[in-house]
Write an enzyme that holds these catalytic residues in place. Structure first.
Site, short mmCIF file in Angstrom:
data_model
loop_
_atom_site.label_atom_id
_atom_site.label_comp_id
_atom_site.label_asym_id
_atom_site.label_seq_id
_atom_site.Cartn_x
_atom_site.Cartn_y
_atom_site.Cartn_z
N GLY A 14 44.41 47.83 35.12
CA GLY A 14 45.65 47.70 34.32
C GLY A 14 45.72 46.31 33.70
N ARG A 75 39.88 51.79 33.27
CA ARG A 75 39.59 52.09 34.68
C ARG A 75 38.27 52.86 34.64
NH1 ARG A 75 44.11 50.49 37.32
NH2 ARG A 75 46.10 50.72 36.23
N GLY A 105 42.03 43.58 39.18
CA GLY A 105 42.63 43.75 40.49
C GLY A 105 41.58 44.00 41.57
N ASP A 106 42.04 44.51 42.72
CA ASP A 106 41.13 44.65 43.86
C ASP A 106 40.00 45.66 43.59
OD1 ASP A 106 43.38 46.58 44.10
OD2 ASP A 106 42.16 47.31 45.76
N THR A 129 46.59 41.22 37.69
CA THR A 129 47.32 42.49 37.81
C THR A 129 48.79 42.17 38.03
OG1 THR A 129 47.83 44.33 39.33
CG2 THR A 129 46.49 42.57 40.24
N ASP A 131 50.66 43.72 39.89
CA ASP A 131 51.08 44.20 41.22
C ASP A 131 51.09 43.12 42.31
OD1 ASP A 131 51.18 46.61 39.97
OD2 ASP A 131 49.37 47.43 40.89
N ASP A 133 48.77 42.30 44.41
CA ASP A 133 48.38 43.03 45.64
C ASP A 133 46.96 42.74 46.09
OD1 ASP A 133 47.15 44.28 43.53
OD2 ASP A 133 47.64 46.31 44.16
N ARG A 166 79.02 52.92 37.99
CA ARG A 166 77.95 53.88 38.32
C ARG A 166 76.95 53.31 39.32
NH1 ARG A 166 76.72 56.15 32.20
NH2 ARG A 166 78.35 57.72 32.24
N MET A 173 57.23 49.26 38.90
CA MET A 173 55.79 49.46 39.14
C MET A 173 55.32 48.67 40.36
SD MET A 173 53.57 49.60 35.67
CE MET A 173 53.32 51.16 34.84
N ARG A 175 52.49 50.12 42.27
CA ARG A 175 51.75 51.07 43.10
C ARG A 175 52.14 50.90 44.57
NH1 ARG A 175 45.98 52.05 40.85
NH2 ARG A 175 47.18 53.08 39.24
N LYS A 217 83.24 46.48 44.82
CA LYS A 217 82.13 46.50 43.85
C LYS A 217 82.29 47.69 42.92
CE LYS A 217 78.27 44.51 46.41
NZ LYS A 217 76.83 44.57 46.64
N HIS A 255 55.72 51.28 31.88
CA HIS A 255 54.74 50.34 31.31
C HIS A 255 55.35 49.17 30.54
CE1 HIS A 255 52.06 53.58 32.43
NE2 HIS A 255 51.09 52.69 32.39
N ARG A 258 54.28 45.98 31.89
CA ARG A 258 52.92 45.46 31.74
C ARG A 258 52.73 44.66 30.46
NH1 ARG A 258 49.17 49.70 34.06
NH2 ARG A 258 48.14 49.80 32.06
O1 F6P Z 1 47.88 48.19 38.52
C1 F6P Z 1 48.89 47.93 37.64
C2 F6P Z 1 49.72 49.16 37.40
O2 F6P Z 1 50.61 48.90 36.34
C3 F6P Z 1 50.49 49.72 38.60
O3 F6P Z 1 51.66 49.01 38.88
C4 F6P Z 1 50.72 51.13 38.18
O4 F6P Z 1 50.90 51.99 39.27
C5 F6P Z 1 49.44 51.46 37.46
O5 F6P Z 1 48.90 50.24 37.00
C6 F6P Z 1 49.58 52.40 36.29
O6 F6P Z 1 48.33 52.62 35.78
P1 F6P Z 1 48.01 53.36 34.42
O7 F6P Z 1 48.49 52.49 33.30
O8 F6P Z 1 46.53 53.52 34.43
O9 F6P Z 1 48.77 54.64 34.48
#
Ligand code: F6P
Length: 325
Positions: A14, A75, A105-106, A129, A131, A133, A166, A173, A175, A217, A255, A258
């Protein structure tokens, strides 16, 4: 004198805001040190398809402020097959590339690690990334900007939620990582945070919301970490309605998190990391990653960064709980 003459650089997985800053920094550091540097387009998929072009100082001009990645990303599950990595080595040789920088990422780091072992080509990983992570680094490029984007969106939702009294469920995001959810939760005063891989405690959520209402609240925000399957918030919304008669509106940020222009933190750290990655290759490092730890950017063995981390810090959850009474 460095043995490295031609470096390849790619972005994988990503995309994340700040990847362009790292690319720019690596390209200019390589050229400053009289080393050629080549962009490998579309991550490992582009490597396997020989989509490789030389990069110049001007080809990375005017990108420091741009989100996404000028090298594009993908990917590439095939890269986990040995035969693909063998083909990648042949393509690296064909282009006379004797070092590789992988920003990702990893999963991308695991591919880079296997590739290094089998091909003997030095690789340096730069954590990129949203994330946050990757094991052994407290920060990955893009996390800071993604937080700003998500926080701004939640603040806007809070405006309308308060106007209409509400409850909103907002899915972020990350994951299986809790990093975005917990930080966004604290920074937006969320009434509750649902972590990935943790059973949803409906009784607690409803009692927190009711306690808030009884002290005056007029809105409640529930931040949900997406977990493995984005869209889990729909089930939470359904259960709250059917089992507790609690109506909640729902927004999946998706997204939007991102994209966008990288924050100062992402620009700065990515610039330091890109520079450090090239210097590591020049110094003869063969399998390392740039990391952020204890306030410093440093190098570590790539093998320290192959695990995923969840980043669910109990103290951050406690903080969110205390501050949203
Ligand atoms: O790894 C980054 C990320 O944005 C995650 O937070 C999310 O789950 C995933 O990629 C979404 O991936 P894609 O854009 O391939 O659907």
């Amino acid at each position: 004198m460095s043995k490295i003459k031609n470096i390849g650089i790619l972005t994988s997985g990503g995309d994340s805001p700040g990847m362009n800053c790292a690319i720019r920094s690596a390209v200019r550091t390589a050229l400053f040190n009289k080393i050629n540097i080549f962009g490998i387009y579309r991550g490992y998929s582009g490597l396997l398809a020989n989509e490789i072009k030389p990069l110049t100082a001007s080809s990375v001009g005017n990108i420091i402020q741009r989100g996404g990645t000028i090298l594009q990303s993908s990917r590439c599950p095939e890269f986990f097959e040995a035969k693909s990595r063998k083909m990648a080595k042949e393509i690296m040789d064909l282009n006379k590339l004797d070092g590789l920088i992988v920003i990702g990422g990893d999963g991308s780091f695991n591919g880079a690690h296997l590739f290094n072992i089998e091909s003997g080509i030095p690789v340096i990983g730069i954590p990129g990334t949203i994330d946050n992570d990757i094991s052994n680094t407290e920060y990955t490029i893009g996390f800071d900007t993604a937080l700003s984007t998500a926080i701004e969106a939640v603040d806007k939702i809070r405006d309308t939620a308060s106007s209409h009294a509400r409850t909103f469920i907002i899915e972020v995001m990350g994951r299986n990582s809790s990093g975005i959810a917990t930080h966004v939760g604290v920074c937006t005063g969320a009434e509750n945070i649902v972590l990935p891989g943790v059973e949803t405690d409906y009784d607690q959520i409803v009692s927190d919301i009711n306690r808030g209402i009884s002290r005056g609240k007029n809105s409640s925000i529930l931040i949900v970490a997406e977990g493995t399957v984005p869209g889990r918030s729909y089930e939470i919304q359904k259960n709250l309605k059917e089992k507790y008669n609690l109506k909640a509106h729902l927004c999946i940020l998706g997204h939007i998190q991102r994209g966008g222009s990288p924050s100062p933190i992402d620009r700065f750290r990515a610039s330091v990391m890109g520079n450090m990655a090239v210097k590591a290759l020049i110094e003869g490092k063969t399998s390392h990653a740039t990391i952020y730890k204890d306030g410093q950017i440093a190098l570590t063995e790539l093998t320290n960064c192959l695990e995923k981390k969840n980043d669910a810090k109990p103290e951050i959850l406690d903080l969110a709980k205390t501050l949203s009474i």
